[in-house]
Design an enzyme around this catalytic site. Structure first.
Site, PDB file in Angstrom:
ATOM      1  N   TYR A 147       7.756 -14.223  15.023  1.00 37.51           N
ATOM      2  CA  TYR A 147       8.801 -13.290  14.614  1.00 37.51           C
ATOM      3  C   TYR A 147      10.105 -13.706  15.289  1.00 37.51           C
ATOM      4  O   TYR A 147      10.358 -14.891  15.441  1.00 37.51           O
ATOM      5  CB  TYR A 147       8.363 -11.827  14.875  1.00 37.51           C
ATOM      6  CG  TYR A 147       9.059 -10.943  13.893  1.00 37.51           C
ATOM      7  CD1 TYR A 147       8.795 -11.026  12.529  1.00 37.51           C
ATOM      8  CD2 TYR A 147      10.060 -10.069  14.316  1.00 37.51           C
ATOM      9  CE1 TYR A 147       9.502 -10.283  11.612  1.00 37.51           C
ATOM     10  CE2 TYR A 147      10.769  -9.308  13.387  1.00 37.51           C
ATOM     11  CZ  TYR A 147      10.484  -9.424  12.035  1.00 37.51           C
ATOM     12  OH  TYR A 147      11.190  -8.696  11.123  1.00 37.51           O
ATOM     13  N   ARG A 193      20.162  -8.629   4.444  1.00 35.17           N
ATOM     14  CA  ARG A 193      20.639  -8.564   5.830  1.00 35.17           C
ATOM     15  C   ARG A 193      19.494  -8.988   6.744  1.00 35.17           C
ATOM     16  O   ARG A 193      18.862  -8.188   7.397  1.00 35.17           O
ATOM     17  CB  ARG A 193      21.110  -7.140   6.141  1.00 35.17           C
ATOM     18  CG  ARG A 193      22.087  -7.055   7.259  1.00 35.17           C
ATOM     19  CD  ARG A 193      21.662  -6.025   8.265  1.00 35.17           C
ATOM     20  NE  ARG A 193      20.278  -6.227   8.700  1.00 35.17           N
ATOM     21  CZ  ARG A 193      19.596  -5.394   9.450  1.00 35.17           C
ATOM     22  NH1 ARG A 193      20.124  -4.263   9.810  1.00 35.17           N
ATOM     23  NH2 ARG A 193      18.356  -5.657   9.836  1.00 35.17           N
ATOM     24  N   LYS A 244       6.400  -9.870   9.660  1.00 33.46           N
ATOM     25  CA  LYS A 244       6.183  -8.474  10.063  1.00 33.46           C
ATOM     26  C   LYS A 244       4.721  -8.079   9.831  1.00 33.46           C
ATOM     27  O   LYS A 244       4.103  -7.405  10.657  1.00 33.46           O
ATOM     28  CB  LYS A 244       7.105  -7.604   9.211  1.00 33.46           C
ATOM     29  CG  LYS A 244       7.564  -6.382   9.879  1.00 33.46           C
ATOM     30  CD  LYS A 244       8.945  -6.429  10.441  1.00 33.46           C
ATOM     31  CE  LYS A 244       9.168  -5.354  11.461  1.00 33.46           C
ATOM     32  NZ  LYS A 244      10.569  -5.065  11.709  1.00 33.46           N
ATOM     33  N   GLU A 272      12.536  -3.442   4.545  1.00 37.33           N
ATOM     34  CA  GLU A 272      12.907  -4.250   5.709  1.00 37.33           C
ATOM     35  C   GLU A 272      14.119  -5.123   5.404  1.00 37.33           C
ATOM     36  O   GLU A 272      14.147  -5.813   4.375  1.00 37.33           O
ATOM     37  CB  GLU A 272      11.704  -5.153   6.050  1.00 37.33           C
ATOM     38  CG  GLU A 272      11.885  -6.039   7.242  1.00 37.33           C
ATOM     39  CD  GLU A 272      11.821  -5.273   8.553  1.00 37.33           C
ATOM     40  OE1 GLU A 272      11.211  -4.189   8.601  1.00 37.33           O
ATOM     41  OE2 GLU A 272      12.403  -5.765   9.533  1.00 37.33           O
ATOM     42  N   ASP A 273      15.091  -5.073   6.273  1.00 34.28           N
ATOM     43  CA  ASP A 273      16.258  -5.959   6.200  1.00 34.28           C
ATOM     44  C   ASP A 273      17.015  -5.891   4.876  1.00 34.28           C
ATOM     45  O   ASP A 273      17.455  -6.913   4.328  1.00 34.28           O
ATOM     46  CB  ASP A 273      15.849  -7.418   6.525  1.00 34.28           C
ATOM     47  CG  ASP A 273      15.653  -7.593   8.035  1.00 34.28           C
ATOM     48  OD1 ASP A 273      15.811  -6.601   8.771  1.00 34.28           O
ATOM     49  OD2 ASP A 273      15.352  -8.708   8.472  1.00 34.28           O
ATOM     50  N   ASP A 319      11.860   0.381   8.718  1.00 35.68           N
ATOM     51  CA  ASP A 319      11.688   0.081  10.146  1.00 35.68           C
ATOM     52  C   ASP A 319      13.028  -0.107  10.854  1.00 35.68           C
ATOM     53  O   ASP A 319      13.166   0.266  12.015  1.00 35.68           O
ATOM     54  CB  ASP A 319      10.825  -1.172  10.323  1.00 35.68           C
ATOM     55  CG  ASP A 319      10.540  -1.424  11.796  1.00 35.68           C
ATOM     56  OD1 ASP A 319      10.007  -0.505  12.444  1.00 35.68           O
ATOM     57  OD2 ASP A 319      10.882  -2.507  12.296  1.00 35.68           O
ATOM     58  N   ASP A 320      14.010  -0.680  10.157  1.00 33.18           N
ATOM     59  CA  ASP A 320      15.313  -0.893  10.799  1.00 33.18           C
ATOM     60  C   ASP A 320      15.935   0.435  11.210  1.00 33.18           C
ATOM     61  O   ASP A 320      16.643   0.515  12.208  1.00 33.18           O
ATOM     62  CB  ASP A 320      16.270  -1.625   9.850  1.00 33.18           C
ATOM     63  CG  ASP A 320      15.670  -2.933   9.373  1.00 33.18           C
ATOM     64  OD1 ASP A 320      15.265  -3.735  10.215  1.00 33.18           O
ATOM     65  OD2 ASP A 320      15.572  -3.135   8.146  1.00 33.18           O
ATOM     66  N   ASN A 326      20.442  -7.819  18.445  1.00 35.13           N
ATOM     67  CA  ASN A 326      19.672  -9.072  18.424  1.00 35.13           C
ATOM     68  C   ASN A 326      20.427 -10.135  17.644  1.00 35.13           C
ATOM     69  O   ASN A 326      21.229  -9.794  16.771  1.00 35.13           O
ATOM     70  CB  ASN A 326      18.320  -8.840  17.725  1.00 35.13           C
ATOM     71  CG  ASN A 326      17.445  -7.878  18.489  1.00 35.13           C
ATOM     72  OD1 ASN A 326      17.352  -7.947  19.694  1.00 35.13           O
ATOM     73  ND2 ASN A 326      16.809  -6.970  17.766  1.00 35.13           N
TER      74      ASN A 326
HETATM   75  P1  NAD Z   1      24.432  -2.241  10.565  1.00 38.55           P
HETATM   76  O1  NAD Z   1      25.216  -3.315   9.947  1.00 38.55           O
HETATM   77  O2  NAD Z   1      23.785  -1.209   9.704  1.00 38.55           O
HETATM   78  O3  NAD Z   1      25.406  -1.446  11.601  1.00 38.55           O
HETATM   79  C1  NAD Z   1      26.271  -2.051  12.517  1.00 38.55           C
HETATM   80  C2  NAD Z   1      27.292  -1.011  12.959  1.00 38.55           C
HETATM   81  O4  NAD Z   1      28.066  -1.532  14.043  1.00 38.55           O
HETATM   82  C3  NAD Z   1      28.290  -0.607  11.890  1.00 38.55           C
HETATM   83  O5  NAD Z   1      28.488   0.787  11.943  1.00 38.55           O
HETATM   84  C4  NAD Z   1      29.587  -1.316  12.320  1.00 38.55           C
HETATM   85  O6  NAD Z   1      30.734  -0.626  11.915  1.00 38.55           O
HETATM   86  C5  NAD Z   1      29.442  -1.279  13.823  1.00 38.55           C
HETATM   87  N1  NAD Z   1      30.222  -2.265  14.560  1.00 38.55           N
HETATM   88  C6  NAD Z   1      30.277  -3.599  14.370  1.00 38.55           C
HETATM   89  N2  NAD Z   1      31.095  -4.161  15.285  1.00 38.55           N
HETATM   90  C7  NAD Z   1      31.535  -3.167  16.074  1.00 38.55           C
HETATM   91  C8  NAD Z   1      32.416  -3.103  17.195  1.00 38.55           C
HETATM   92  N3  NAD Z   1      32.982  -4.191  17.682  1.00 38.55           N
HETATM   93  N4  NAD Z   1      32.637  -1.910  17.743  1.00 38.55           N
HETATM   94  C9  NAD Z   1      32.069  -0.791  17.255  1.00 38.55           C
HETATM   95  N5  NAD Z   1      31.224  -0.797  16.216  1.00 38.55           N
HETATM   96  C10 NAD Z   1      30.972  -1.961  15.620  1.00 38.55           C
HETATM   97  O7  NAD Z   1      23.379  -2.939  11.469  1.00 38.55           O
HETATM   98  P2  NAD Z   1      22.064  -2.283  12.150  1.00 38.55           P
HETATM   99  O8  NAD Z   1      20.883  -2.472  11.284  1.00 38.55           O
HETATM  100  O9  NAD Z   1      22.396  -0.907  12.589  1.00 38.55           O
HETATM  101  O10 NAD Z   1      21.860  -3.237  13.395  1.00 38.55           O
HETATM  102  C11 NAD Z   1      22.814  -3.282  14.431  1.00 38.55           C
HETATM  103  C12 NAD Z   1      22.283  -4.123  15.568  1.00 38.55           C
HETATM  104  O11 NAD Z   1      21.148  -3.479  16.120  1.00 38.55           O
HETATM  105  C13 NAD Z   1      21.841  -5.525  15.134  1.00 38.55           C
HETATM  106  O12 NAD Z   1      22.374  -6.478  16.015  1.00 38.55           O
HETATM  107  C14 NAD Z   1      20.352  -5.489  15.288  1.00 38.55           C
HETATM  108  O13 NAD Z   1      19.858  -6.723  15.766  1.00 38.55           O
HETATM  109  C15 NAD Z   1      20.149  -4.435  16.326  1.00 38.55           C
HETATM  110  N6  NAD Z   1      18.815  -3.843  16.192  1.00 38.55           N
HETATM  111  C16 NAD Z   1      18.013  -3.854  17.285  1.00 38.55           C
HETATM  112  C17 NAD Z   1      16.751  -3.336  17.203  1.00 38.55           C
HETATM  113  C18 NAD Z   1      15.882  -3.337  18.423  1.00 38.55           C
HETATM  114  O14 NAD Z   1      16.295  -3.795  19.429  1.00 38.55           O
HETATM  115  N7  NAD Z   1      14.696  -2.825  18.381  1.00 38.55           N
HETATM  116  C19 NAD Z   1      16.271  -2.841  16.000  1.00 38.55           C
HETATM  117  C20 NAD Z   1      17.120  -2.821  14.883  1.00 38.55           C
HETATM  118  C21 NAD Z   1      18.396  -3.326  15.002  1.00 38.55           C
END
Ligand code: NAD
Length: 549
Positions: free
Chosen positions: A99, A152, A170, A241-242, A264-265, A404
């Site tokens: 993964y 995504r 997954k 997913e994604d 899951d996201d 990530n």
């Molecule tokens: P997404 O695109 O749905 O949301 C991203 C958000 O961040 C948006 O609201 C955007 O406006 C905001 N953003 C971007 N740059 C910014 C900045 N400089 N300042 C303030 N806000 C900002 O994406 P997502 O699915 O919510 O994922 C976001 C992050 O979370 C990814 O990097 C992903 O890897 C991480 N994530 C981690 C886990 C985990 O650790 N278990 C799980 C899911 C997602």
């Protein structure tokens, strides 16, 4: 399950070519005679342990993680049992290969490393024929579907049909972490085109060479897909997913109360983060109901976490309105507050009255959050001044840099511990090595969704639940948090060791199944002992003898 004999469905070369039935050199002499295998295998009969001893150095000797990935995929194509024995015995080592982060590279290079098709591809050209496509899957007993439209993929963006690596990876974790039987898993890629022009035009690309389908045509294809799954695989749970942010929220809203599905996201991330917050609250001595949370990023992950925190606080007796006021968000335009008129609908429920605030630092200084949660995908945003402000506001600030891969994390573990003089309770999305600050070693927690979704899926499968509810995710989070030991907390670790993941998944599954039975969502008859039913369902990668051989 592990001791019963297998019926003889195939013989000879056909048996060796069936990855789920094949045992390779582990076929006994009696089986070789009875099943027409004599001469088709090298003479020495090996035990599974001997096979592993031969295979493991082969994996480790591959020069790159992507080569290791390809090696493991081909092992799975030949011998599913041996593949899962290897993966389960070396999960911590092999999870990053199967993964994140390697699966991201595998998706990028999908056209180059592709050998043999796995799962189902449903394309925009299949509109009106999705039922026919699903009918081609050889098994009727599918219980877990992971589906992506590739828009995504991890932090890599739009990879179109190459996103197939994600559902495959997954589902491997469903089996490796929770024992969801592999033959009941189905990875699906919905290819609606890609807006990644460079990928689309590349020679190796195997998806549709067209821009993404959007709007009503996209919605119609996805609706046809979900409805066709209900007919063909009525007991299956669909995990989205994604998908891109807009479609992910829309699909969840459309289907969560109609079929057995989750994202899951949004929801898995929420549960693993809620678990981390619950353990952190034990560590810092502030109950969750008294914590103020500030999120950087108001996307799928951030809003999902906010919604589940609200669910957990409401279960504890708080009103929804009051619970929401515990969650504050900063997005790319500043603090999400009620005077803003540019907010997407999923953000509006968290827009509280507050003066417009542009910067994260200003928001930290005025709101004084107990926990700062980074889900922005933007590295370096938890600056030293932000972290220092967190430490000024609270003796043990909670800092979760969840973006990530590692290169996208809002701050590193070392930055968090250094700026807060070792007082931060830190967790990340990607693993960070322990950090020694002023002669004390801190072990960062990893908020890995794999702690949650496999157990939830297994619980849903055992109960044959008709829905996956927020209550189930909140319960999964509590189970996970409860498995954090005093020793874990003493090291600053807010998640259990990854080596305990099967135990964690089993416990989550029991709780999720119990909720399904209690709420009238289960289609399976309620077993006398739910825990025993969960254990009995869990796949074990052991070879079973063939009838009469
Ligand atoms: P997404 O695109 O749905 O949301 C991203 C958000 O961040 C948006 O609201 C955007 O406006 C905001 N953003 C971007 N740059 C910014 C900045 N400089 N300042 C303030 N806000 C900002 O994406 P997502 O699915 O919510 O994922 C976001 C992050 O979370 C990814 O990097 C992903 O890897 C991480 N994530 C981690 C886990 C985990 O650790 N278990 C799980 C899911 C997602």
């Amino acid at each position: 399950m592990t001791t019963t004999e297998l019926p003889v469905a195939k013989r000879g070369a056909a048996l060796l070519n069936d990855a789920e039935l094949n045992k390779g050199t582990a076929f006994t002499q009696a089986e070789r005679d009875a099943l027409g295998l004599r001469g088709l295998l090298p003479p020495r009969v090996m035990t599974q342990d001997e096979q592993l001893a031969r295979i493991l150095p082969g994996v480790r000797s591959r020069p790159t993680p992507l080569d290791q990935y390809s090696y493991l995929v081909s092992l799975n194509d030949r011998n599913v049992t041996l593949f899962y024995r290897l993966v389960m015995d070396h999960l911590e080592e092999l999870m990053p290969v199967l993964y994140t982060p390697t699966v991201g590279q595998a998706c990028e290079e999908f056209g180059r490393i592709f050998r043999r098709s796995r799962g189902l591809f449903i394309s925009a050209e299949d509109r009106g024929r999705v039922r026919e496509v699903l009918a081609h899957w050889p098994s009727d007993d599918v219980r877990m579907i992971v589906v992506t439209d590739g828009e995504r993929i991890l932090g890599l963006g739009d990879l179109g049909a190459n996103g197939m690596g994600i559902p495959i990876g997954k589902l491997t974790l469903y089996t490796a972490c929770a024992g969801v039987p592999p033959h009941q898993c189905l990875p699906i890629a919905i290819d609606v085109g890609t807006d990644n022009a460079e990928l689309r035009e590349s020679d190796a690309y195997m998806g549709l060479r067209q821009p993404r389908l959007r709007g009503a045509e996209y919605d119609a294809l996805l609706t046809e897909f979900v409805e066709a799954v209900q007919e063909r695989f009525p007991l299956a749970c669909i995990q989205f997913e994604d998908f891109g942010n807009h479609n992910a929220f829309a699909l969840l809203e459309t289907w969560r109360d109609k079929v057995c599905t989750f994202n899951d996201d949004i929801q898995g991330t929420a549960a693993v983060t809620l678990a981390g917050l619950l353990s952190a609250s034990r560590l810092v001595g502030v109950p969750l109901r008294d914590m103020r949370l500030l999120f950087l990023g108001a996307g799928e992950a951030g809003i999902g976490i906010g919604d589940l925190v609200v669910e957990a606080l409401v279960e504890d007796g708080m009103s929804v309105e009051e619970a929401r006021r515990h969650c504050w968000f900063v997005d790319s335009k500043g603090l999400v507050e009620s005077s803003r008129n540019d907010l997407a609908s999923h953000k509006r429920r968290f827009a509280h009255d507050h003066a417009p605030t542009r910067s994260l630092l200003e928001a930290v200084e005025t709101l004084k959050p107990h926990a700062l949660i980074g889900v922005s995908g933007t590295p370096g945003t938890f600056t030293t001044p932000v972290l220092e402000a967190m430490a000024r506001n609270h003796p043990r600030p909670v800092v979760m840099a969840l973006s990530n891969p590692t290169s996208k994390a809002e701050c590193t573990a070392r930055e968090a511990y250094t700026a807060t003089d070792g007082h931060a309770v830190f967790a990340s999305g990607s693993p960070f090595a322990p950090v020694t600050h002023k002669r004390r070693t801190h072990v960062p927690g990893q908020g890995n969704n794999a702690y949650i979704f496999p157990g939830v899926g297994l619980g849903v499968l055992v109960a044959q639940s008709t829905r996956v509810t927020e209550e189930m995710f909140a319960a999964a989070a509590r189970v996970l948090a409860d498995m954090v030991t005093a020793d874990d907390l003493a090291m600053g670790r807010i998640y259990p060791a990854l080596s305990r993941i099967r135990e964690v998944s089993r416990a989550i599954a029991v709780e999720v199944a119990r909720i399904a039975f209690d709420r009238g969502l289960a289609r399976a008859p309620r077993p006398v002992d739910i825990a025993a039913a969960v254990s009995d369902t869990m796949y074990e990668p052991v070879y079973r003898p063939y009838v009469g051989a």
